[in-house]
Scaffold this active site. Structure first.
Site, PDB file in Angstrom:
ATOM      1  N   PHE A   1       0.711  -1.178   0.006  1.00 30.58           N
ATOM      2  CA  PHE A   1       0.059   0.014   0.107  1.00 30.58           C
ATOM      3  C   PHE A   1       0.836   1.233   0.009  1.00 30.58           C
ATOM      4  O   PHE A   1       2.103   1.206   0.383  1.00 30.58           O
ATOM      5  CB  PHE A   1      -0.906   0.087   1.054  1.00 30.58           C
TER       6      PHE A   1
ATOM      7  N   GLN B   1      -7.349  14.897   3.007  1.00 30.20           N
ATOM      8  CA  GLN B   1      -6.864  14.053   2.127  1.00 30.20           C
ATOM      9  C   GLN B   1      -7.560  14.087   0.725  1.00 30.20           C
ATOM     10  O   GLN B   1      -8.766  13.650   0.653  1.00 30.20           O
ATOM     11  CB  GLN B   1      -6.660  12.582   2.745  1.00 30.20           C
TER      12      GLN B   1
ATOM     13  N   HIS C   1      -7.708  11.742  -2.443  1.00 27.50           N
ATOM     14  CA  HIS C   1      -7.385  10.339  -2.997  1.00 27.50           C
ATOM     15  C   HIS C   1      -7.142  10.345  -4.346  1.00 27.50           C
ATOM     16  O   HIS C   1      -7.983  10.791  -5.092  1.00 27.50           O
ATOM     17  CB  HIS C   1      -8.182   9.265  -2.423  1.00 27.50           C
TER      18      HIS C   1
ATOM     19  N   LEU D   1     -14.420   5.777  -5.009  1.00 28.12           N
ATOM     20  CA  LEU D   1     -12.898   5.333  -4.907  1.00 28.12           C
ATOM     21  C   LEU D   1     -12.739   3.984  -5.873  1.00 28.12           C
ATOM     22  O   LEU D   1     -13.346   3.058  -5.600  1.00 28.12           O
ATOM     23  CB  LEU D   1     -12.916   5.275  -3.497  1.00 28.12           C
TER      24      LEU D   1
ATOM     25  N   GLU E   1      -6.338   2.193  -3.518  1.00 26.09           N
ATOM     26  CA  GLU E   1      -4.833   2.193  -3.803  1.00 26.09           C
ATOM     27  C   GLU E   1      -4.499   0.778  -3.632  1.00 26.09           C
ATOM     28  O   GLU E   1      -3.266   0.625  -4.369  1.00 26.09           O
ATOM     29  CB  GLU E   1      -4.473   2.875  -2.303  1.00 26.09           C
TER      30      GLU E   1
ATOM     31  N   ARG F   1      -0.385   9.473  -0.585  1.00 29.25           N
ATOM     32  CA  ARG F   1      -1.487  10.064  -1.513  1.00 29.25           C
ATOM     33  C   ARG F   1      -1.383  11.545  -1.812  1.00 29.25           C
ATOM     34  O   ARG F   1      -1.755  11.927  -3.012  1.00 29.25           O
ATOM     35  CB  ARG F   1      -2.873   9.906  -0.645  1.00 29.25           C
TER      36      ARG F   1
ATOM     37  N   HIS G   1     -11.311  12.768   0.178  1.00 28.10           N
ATOM     38  CA  HIS G   1     -11.451  11.311   0.906  1.00 28.10           C
ATOM     39  C   HIS G   1     -11.471  11.260   2.456  1.00 28.10           C
ATOM     40  O   HIS G   1     -12.374  10.672   3.019  1.00 28.10           O
ATOM     41  CB  HIS G   1     -10.203  10.642   0.200  1.00 28.10           C
TER      42      HIS G   1
ATOM     43  N   ARG H   1      -2.663  11.227   5.777  1.00 22.54           N
ATOM     44  CA  ARG H   1      -2.826   9.712   6.371  1.00 22.54           C
ATOM     45  C   ARG H   1      -2.405   8.774   5.257  1.00 22.54           C
ATOM     46  O   ARG H   1      -2.644   9.032   4.053  1.00 22.54           O
ATOM     47  CB  ARG H   1      -4.260   9.509   6.610  1.00 22.54           C
TER      48      ARG H   1
HETATM   49  C1  LIG Z   1     -14.217   4.960  -0.130  1.00 23.98           C
HETATM   50  C2  LIG Z   1     -13.341   4.816   1.044  1.00 23.98           C
HETATM   51  C3  LIG Z   1     -12.472   3.881   1.032  1.00 23.98           C
HETATM   52  C4  LIG Z   1     -11.433   3.947   2.152  1.00 23.98           C
HETATM   53  N1  LIG Z   1     -10.653   2.820   2.180  1.00 23.98           N
HETATM   54  C5  LIG Z   1      -9.767   2.758   3.418  1.00 23.98           C
HETATM   55  C6  LIG Z   1      -8.980   1.768   3.624  1.00 23.98           C
HETATM   56  O1  LIG Z   1      -8.532   0.916   2.246  1.00 23.98           O
HETATM   57  N2  LIG Z   1      -8.257   1.641   4.619  1.00 23.98           N
HETATM   58  C7  LIG Z   1      -8.401   2.498   5.431  1.00 23.98           C
HETATM   59  O2  LIG Z   1      -7.487   2.393   6.619  1.00 23.98           O
HETATM   60  N3  LIG Z   1      -9.087   3.453   5.542  1.00 23.98           N
HETATM   61  C8  LIG Z   1      -9.974   3.780   4.357  1.00 23.98           C
HETATM   62  N4  LIG Z   1     -11.022   4.751   4.234  1.00 23.98           N
HETATM   63  C9  LIG Z   1     -10.987   5.576   5.513  1.00 23.98           C
HETATM   64  C10 LIG Z   1     -11.865   4.731   6.394  1.00 23.98           C
HETATM   65  O3  LIG Z   1     -12.797   3.969   5.888  1.00 23.98           O
HETATM   66  C11 LIG Z   1     -12.659   5.907   7.180  1.00 23.98           C
HETATM   67  O4  LIG Z   1     -12.030   6.790   7.787  1.00 23.98           O
HETATM   68  C12 LIG Z   1     -13.235   5.156   8.400  1.00 23.98           C
HETATM   69  O5  LIG Z   1     -13.957   3.851   8.161  1.00 23.98           O
HETATM   70  C13 LIG Z   1     -14.020   6.094   9.276  1.00 23.98           C
HETATM   71  O6  LIG Z   1     -14.866   5.190  10.281  1.00 23.98           O
HETATM   72  P1  LIG Z   1     -15.537   5.952  11.321  1.00 23.98           P
HETATM   73  O7  LIG Z   1     -16.026   4.960  12.074  1.00 23.98           O
HETATM   74  O8  LIG Z   1     -14.822   7.057  11.844  1.00 23.98           O
HETATM   75  O9  LIG Z   1     -16.824   6.510  10.675  1.00 23.98           O
HETATM   76  P2  LIG Z   1     -17.981   5.937   9.799  1.00 23.98           P
HETATM   77  O10 LIG Z   1     -17.818   4.917   9.471  1.00 23.98           O
HETATM   78  O11 LIG Z   1     -18.166   7.094   8.690  1.00 23.98           O
HETATM   79  O12 LIG Z   1     -19.188   6.121  10.757  1.00 23.98           O
HETATM   80  C14 LIG Z   1     -19.838   7.281  11.161  1.00 23.98           C
HETATM   81  C15 LIG Z   1     -21.218   7.035  11.934  1.00 23.98           C
HETATM   82  O13 LIG Z   1     -21.682   8.097  12.703  1.00 23.98           O
HETATM   83  C16 LIG Z   1     -22.909   8.117  12.428  1.00 23.98           C
HETATM   84  N5  LIG Z   1     -23.273   9.513  12.675  1.00 23.98           N
HETATM   85  C17 LIG Z   1     -22.857  10.519  12.109  1.00 23.98           C
HETATM   86  N6  LIG Z   1     -23.360  11.560  12.312  1.00 23.98           N
HETATM   87  C18 LIG Z   1     -24.485  11.229  13.387  1.00 23.98           C
HETATM   88  C19 LIG Z   1     -25.289  12.003  13.885  1.00 23.98           C
HETATM   89  N7  LIG Z   1     -25.459  13.242  13.847  1.00 23.98           N
HETATM   90  N8  LIG Z   1     -26.052  11.300  15.231  1.00 23.98           N
HETATM   91  C20 LIG Z   1     -25.714  10.006  15.278  1.00 23.98           C
HETATM   92  N9  LIG Z   1     -24.968   9.266  14.516  1.00 23.98           N
HETATM   93  C21 LIG Z   1     -24.182  10.020  13.457  1.00 23.98           C
HETATM   94  C22 LIG Z   1     -23.274   7.515  11.176  1.00 23.98           C
HETATM   95  O14 LIG Z   1     -24.541   7.037  11.300  1.00 23.98           O
HETATM   96  C23 LIG Z   1     -22.151   6.499  11.361  1.00 23.98           C
HETATM   97  O15 LIG Z   1     -22.562   5.245  11.948  1.00 23.98           O
HETATM   98  C24 LIG Z   1     -11.534   4.610   3.373  1.00 23.98           C
HETATM   99  C25 LIG Z   1     -12.653   5.689   3.012  1.00 23.98           C
HETATM  100  C26 LIG Z   1     -13.576   5.807   1.819  1.00 23.98           C
HETATM  101  C27 LIG Z   1     -14.570   6.883   2.076  1.00 23.98           C
END
Ligand SMILES: Cc1cc2nc3c(=O)[nH]c(=O)nc-3n(C[C@H](O)[C@H](O)[C@H](O)COP(=O)(O)OP(=O)(O)OC[C@H]3O[C@@H](n4cnc5c(N)ncnc54)[C@H](O)[C@@H]3O)c2cc1C
Ligand code: HEM
Ligand code: SF4
Ligand code: F3S
Ligand code: FES
Lengths: 140, 607, 252, 148
Positions: free
Chosen positions: B130, B259, B261, B271, B274, B305, B372, B413
């Site tokens: 990666f 970031q 991507h 997306l 990578e 990135r 991203h 990141r």
């Molecule tokens: C397309 C894509 C590919 C990626 N690929 C990778 C990868 O290969 N490797 C890697 O390490 N990272 C990757 N990332 C980054 C990583 O996936 C995310 O940064 C990470 O999953 C974020 O997780 P989280 O739990 O913080 O938020 P999220 O999974 O976004 O969850 C947010 C949660 O908060 C809740 N929420 C939001 N606002 C409110 C509110 N007002 N009230 C109640 N609930 C709320 C939502 O319902 C949701 O459940 C990728 C990101 C994207 C977009």
């Protein structure tokens, strides 16, 4: 051991109240073959009920039996028999398709092909049966 | 479904009241990882505006880094170094060490919970290359990303949800947290201070308000990519949690670092991981040249990135873009063969086919950078405790995941470090919260009418009969952010965006919410979310204007070099003065916070 | 308002827009006694998704139109709906794949209680899911700090069913599920399958028992609507058949 | 202050009453189906295709067949397999389209009752059948009857 949630508790004993209607679901071969299978199954079942009763008349008297079976030989009933045999043949072939689909993963993947094979076999079988049967019914 | 879990809910003036030791906001990877720690140890509720499995963690594709050394030599120290270097030395190194060290357990935990990782021939977790992950401090790319095809995030999200089901975690799905309730308490030294006492949430299904009184609150609400137009983020990633914390007067850290991507589907932003380049895919310009060879001779397409994204934009700007409008470059996977694409990258292969009609097996895929990941967010320490300034902990308040800034990502990141972040710091948040609530603390009393602010906010919005469309304002915000605050920024472009945002904030006061109903009023919620987007965009731009250097994800055309002398520190933005004025300088105060450096002195970043 | 550069600069004929009529089945529980059909004309490009059309309607014409969505590229499972009579994800259905000479019918998925417009109550769906014990159960402790070993072939055995995003397109396309909503439904079976055939799991028998129920796998009539509807391309009916056979054998 | 009951999703009631017949029903449908293909097609062929087909069916024809234990067993087997197969299929359909309750119980009861009655009746008829009932007109009887 299950995650709980606080929204909209469902009472599963009571089926969900659905809002009526919407469009007809546009299923494909799998769904329509099942619809036909079900309809033909029911039709055959009801025929079978009647057929057992009429055949039982042999136990009453030859006259009674012949009277009833005679009605099977009228042209109208003759056509009805075509429908019945059509139903049975479809149900039987499709039943075999269902069994193959259940037990053989190739068939599960290729159920659509099998459906058309069922239709083809049905056509062939009916081509063999219908002319012959109608000749019998409509002769003299 | 045990009876000792029995919750008593009371309704006061139409507002439902609940009481939990710990309330977690967000059911993405970070939120559910925290819940798995918290649930068994304390009475826990998870509030999420989406059904847990809809969270955007499920979109993550490529992998999760951990120096398991399953396929080649690796060590967590190397991983630490890569993380720090990848983040252009703005990384807090103590946090990065924890991240890299605990990565191994985090992956093993997930595997033990059931996550179906791809396997090596001898049955161990397989690993792939990666961007930015190297052996021995940058010598060559290393296989460090643990993955499950290109569905790693999906598997993480599902596995965590499955384990929440197993543990009987209580979810409040489709509840929008809209406010953090703070109560003024005696600090013990004669002064008073703000302490979290609960959360106010809006139930989408009924339109009713709920107050969750809690001893500890964990924010895990994810990112805010929707401030941009071209983004890999979901429609629902509107930064509510970060916005709530901001409005409470707590600081936000490093918000200028966003970031981009490199490989989003051109024009769409969807997306392409990578991991594709990790498997050997190559970026080419219109003439078919592998242009990354010019920019990063050692690791080429696997440079971090920020660098790749910048090079792509530069190629296009210099007229070497592909396509009729010369506005994208190409990701060439054709030499990988159908086998690799179908087994290791099936989803992105399908995305390209579905959304662009391009089959990666035979044709290179048009790509351009896409917004991203937010490196910045709610500042926390390594215990995931939220900070109210550079050092002071807000007791009982935690944040983890993309909404938080620990900061392990610094100014950029590394791929696969975020799935790691949510697991490592999600776990820490959950564990520390349990420890905190079981340490004899009591519920902080709620103020009178805790839901008052939210009720008023919603009433104003619901009753609004303005002339401005929510979508129009949001679109203009996103378009302008794409133009002025994307991969390349200048003081001019940022000034312009700031002006536009000020105008949009004015117009926001005159919006029309068309849906006046109570049940499933998503129109109303979109208006609320737009408010958060405007707030956060404003902070992003203000922070970006203030950082007159180029570092990681923040590239200032007018200040192309890194300036460690002046800017080797985190930006801290505070809300002060009139929150509702349109002019950013009226209510945003910017400050700095030193970077923690333990063992790696800043060096020039070359690949 | 600024327009996106794509729209103004592009001369390509393929990016010409055209008007598409959408017929949407609306239902507002606070006003309507019955659902009603409403039509909207929307300017669309061939490469737009049905979700884009719904957004355009919501954002430009009628803000009260209600539907769920999040990721917009087919991985979150929010927006399963019936499009032209078939269950699809709105974000994975492109305009170019539909016949736009006729109106495009959009309505909520069938068989789950309708809440508003295109939104249904998903709780019964998740209740069935939770009931099949969709989580790894392995009593043996793995070597501390190590993963459980699983061969590539063992991992491949259940790969297909790990792809499920719980969108309910399958379950709500199943004619058996429509009848009374009591059938576990294909999605629950798919998620049971994912663990039944996972070499690390030890409680396959329990799940097979659960599915060997009056409302379990035997209610499946192999109508294949689920397989046709699944946006992840999971061979749902095949998975169900495999579970049936595992029950017959008594072991996975 | 109103106190609302803890809102929870109740689990599906797991009424595991008695043995679970669903699996055996399912197996039976398939096993009987396969055998029925032979039996039904044979039956149809002999009755409708051979000779004059349906026109040839009368008391004599039936008597002629059932004089042979082969056809007796053929028809009894077909009777049992088909009737149970059909009745079980109908039971599925009734469960599908009616809700648990009185209506469903009545329908299923009716199915069960008619099936049992017809099975008994049909079996008795085949095995107690007298192909040459005394006092019947000779031209109606099979050719092997002494009266004929
Ligand atoms: C397309 C894509 C590919 C990626 N690929 C990778 C990868 O290969 N490797 C890697 O390490 N990272 C990757 N990332 C980054 C990583 O996936 C995310 O940064 C990470 O999953 C974020 O997780 P989280 O739990 O913080 O938020 P999220 O999974 O976004 O969850 C947010 C949660 O908060 C809740 N929420 C939001 N606002 C409110 C509110 N007002 N009230 C109640 N609930 C709320 C939502 O319902 C949701 O459940 C990728 C990101 C994207 C977009
Ligand atoms: C001729 C050979 C036959 C074969 C191969 C056959 C096969 C089958 C099979 C496999 C099924 C199960 C379908 C499923 O589970 O989806 C079935 C169902 C059924 N069969 Fe038959 N069958 C035959 C004859 C009959 C006869 C003679 C009757 C009538 C008495 C009948 C009535 C039914 C009914 C009512 C159903 C239930 C349909 C449903 O649930 O949708 N079948 N058949
Ligand atoms: S099996 Fe397919 S259709 Fe069914 S819920 Fe899962 S992803 Fe959706
Ligand atoms: S649609 Fe239903 S009947 Fe079976 S094959 Fe799928 S579960
Ligand atoms: S919006 Fe996520 S699947 Fe369609």
């Amino acid at each position: 051991m299950s995650a709980t949630t606080t929204r909209t508790p469902i009472a599963p004993e009571k089926p969900a109240t659905h809002k009526p209607g919407g469009t007809l679901y546009r299923g494909r071969e799998g769904m329509w073959s099942w619809v036909l299978h079900r309809i033909t199954g029911v039709a055959i079942f009801f025929f079978l009920l009647v057929h057992i009763l009429d055949t039982a008349l042999v136990r009453v008297s030859p006259e009674a039996y012949n009277a009833v079976i005679g009605t099977y030989q009228t042209p109208i009933m003759g056509l009805g028999e075509v429908a019945l045999v059509g139903a049975i043949v479809f149900h039987a072939f499709n039943g075999l398709r269902v069994i193959l689909v259940d037990f053989w993963s190739w068939a599960t993947r290729n159920q659509k092909v099998l459906f058309y094979i069922v239709i083809a076999l049905w056509v062939v079988t009916m081509l063999g049966f219908v002319p012959r049967h109608l000749m019998n019914v409509f002769s003299h | 479904m045990t009876s000792e879990n029995h919750v008593e809910t009371t309704v006061v003036d139409g507002v439902h009241h609940h009481q939990y030791d710990i309330v977690i906001i967000g059911a993405g990877g970070a939120g559910m990882r925290a819940a798995i720690e918290a649930g068994p140890g304390a009475k826990t509720a998870v509030i999420s505006k989406l059904y847990p499995t809809r969270s955007h963690t499920g979109a993550a594709q490529g992998g999760m880094a951990a120096a398991l050394a399953n396929v080649e030599e690796d060590s967590w120290e190397w991983h630490t170094f890569d993380t720090i270097k990848g983040g252009d030395y703005l990384v807090d190194q103590d946090a990065a060490e924890i991240l890299a060290k605990e990565a191994i357990d985090a992956v093993i935990d997930l595997e033990n919970m059931g996550l179906p990782f791809n396997r090596t021939p001898d049955g161990k977790i397989d690993q792939r290359r990666f961007g930015g992950h190297t052996r021995d401090h940058g010598k060559a790319p290393v296989r460090r990303a643990c993955y499950a095809a290109d569905r790693t995030g999906h598997m993480i999200l599902q596995t965590l949800f499955q384990n929440c089901v197993k543990l009987g975690i209580e979810f409040y799905n489709e509840y929008y947290a809209l406010d953090l309730v703070m109560t003024e308490v005696d600090a013990g030294d004669g002064t008073t201070r703000q302490k979290p006492s609960g959360v106010v949430a809006y139930e989408l299904a009924t339109g009713e308000l709920h107050v969750f009184q809690a001893k500890a609150v964990i924010f895990a609400t994810g990112g805010f990519g929707k401030i941009y137009k071209t983004t890999s983020n979901a429609h629902t990633l509107t930064g509510d949690g970060v916005g709530i914390v901001w409005r409470k007067g707590l600081p936000l850290e490093d918000m200028e670092f966003f970031q981009f991507h490199p490989t989003g589907l051109a024009g769409l932003g969807i997306l392409l991981t990578e991991g594709a380049r990790g498997e050997g895919a190559i970026l080419r310009n219109a003439s078919g040249e592998r242009f990354m060879e010019r920019y990063a001779p050692t690791i080429k397409d696997l440079a971090p990135r920020d660098i790749v994204a910048r090079c792509m934009v530069q190629e296009v700007a210099e007229g070497r873009g592909a396509g009729p409008d010369k506005d994208y470059v190409l990701l060439d996977c054709t030499h990988l063969g159908a086998e690799v694409l179908e087994t290791k990258l099936p989803d992105i292969t399908e995305f390209a086919r579905t959304y662009l009609g391009v089959d990666p097996v035979y044709e290179p895929v048009p790509v351009m950078p896409t917004a991203h990941y937010a490196m910045g967010g709610i500042p926390t320490n390594v215990k995931a405790e939220v900070l109210s300034d550079n050092t002071t902990v807000v007791p009982g308040l935690y944040a983890a995941g993309e909404c938080a800034c620990v900061s392990v990502h610094g100014s950029n990141r590394l791929g696969t470090n975020s799935l790691l972040d949510i697991n490592v710091f999600g776990k820490r948040a959950g564990r520390n919260a349990v420890e905190y609530v079981n340490s004899g603390v009591d519920f902080t009393p709620l103020p009178d009418d805790p839901a008052g602010d939210v009720r008023r906010l919603l009433e104003v919005l619901r009753d609004s009969n303005g002339t401005e469309r929510i979508a129009a304002i949001r679109k203009e915000l996103q378009d302008e952010m794409d133009k002025g605050a994307q991969v390349f920024r200048t003081s001019e472009s940022l000034d312009h965006v700031a002006e536009v945002i000020a105008g949009l904030r004015d117009r926001y006061r005159n919006i029309a919410v068309q849906d006046k109903g109570k049940r499933f009023n998503t129109d109303l919620l979109e208006a609320v979310e737009l408010g958060f987007l405007l707030d956060l965009a404003e902070v992003v731009v203000a922070s970006a204007r203030n950082r007159e250097e180029s570092r990681g994800g923040h590239m200032r055309d007018d200040f192309p070099n890194r300036d460690d002398e002046k800017f080797m520190q985190h930006t801290m933005a505070y809300l002060s003065g009139d929150a509702h004025s349109s002019v950013a300088s009226d209510h945003i105060r910017l400050d700095w916070k030193p970077v923690t450096i333990t063992r790696y002195q800043p060096m020039e970043r070359k690949y | 308002m600024t327009t996106a550069t794509l729209e103004t600069t592009s001369t390509d004929a393929a990016t010409k827009s055209f008007t598409v009529t959408f017929l949407i089945r609306r239902f507002d529980p606070e006003v309507d006694a019955e659902p009603r059909w409403q039509d909207f004309d929307v300017e669309m490009y061939a490469t737009d998704r049905v979700l884009d059309a719904l957004h355009k309607i919501k954002w430009e014409q009628d803000g009260s139109l209600t539907f769920r969505r999040s990721c917009a590229h087919g991985i979150c499972g929010s927006d399963a709906m019936r499009i032209n009579g078939r269950n699809r994800l709105a974000c994975k259905t492109l305009i170019k794949d539909l016949d736009i000479t006729k109106p495009i019918y959009v309505e909520a998925i069938k068989g789950l209680p309708l809440e508003k417009d295109l939104v249904v109550d998903m709780e019964p769906f998740f209740a069935s899911y939770r009931e099949v014990q969709p989580f790894l159960q392995a009593s043996s402790a793995p070597v501390a700090g190590k993963e459980r070993v699983q061969s590539v072939a063992e991992r491949a055995r259940f790969d297909d069913t790990t792809k499920c995003i719980l969108c309910a397109a399958c379950t709500s396309s199943c004619p058996v599920f429509w009848t009374d909503g009591q059938y576990f439904g294909p999605a629950a079976i798919v998620n049971a399958h994912r663990f039944i055939f996972d070499s690390r799991d030890e409680e396959a028998k329990v799940r097979l028992d659960i599915l060997n129920d009056k409302e379990g796998v035997w209610r499946c009539r192999t109508t294949f609507n689920c397989t046709d509807a699944c946006p992840r391309g999971i061979e749902v009916t095949k998975a169900i058949a495999e579970v049936k056979q595992a029950i017959l054998r008594g072991t996975p | 202050m109103t106190v609302i009951e803890s809102p929870r999703t109740p689990a599906r009631p797991a009424p595991k009453r008695g043995v679970n017949l669903e699996k055996w029903g399912w197996i039976y449908m398939r096993a009987s189906g396969v055998v029925l293909v032979v039996l039904v097609f044979g039956h149809l062929f002999v009755n409708l295709m051979v000779g004059e087909g349906v026109k040839a069916i009368d008391f004599g024809f039936v008597g002629g067949k059932w004089a042979d234990p082969f056809w007796q067993w053929w028809d009894v087997l077909m009777l049992w397999l088909a009737l149970i197969h059909g009745a079980n299929g109908m039971r599925t359909i009734v469960s599908d389209y009616t809700n648990p309750g009185t209506v469903q119980r009545i329908l299923k009861g009716a199915l069960l009752l008619s099936t049992i009655v017809l099975l008994v009746l049909g079996t008795l008829v085949v095995f107690t059948f007298d192909p040459c009932p005394a006092g019947s007109p000779a031209e109606l009887l099979p050719s092997f009857c002494p009266a004929a």
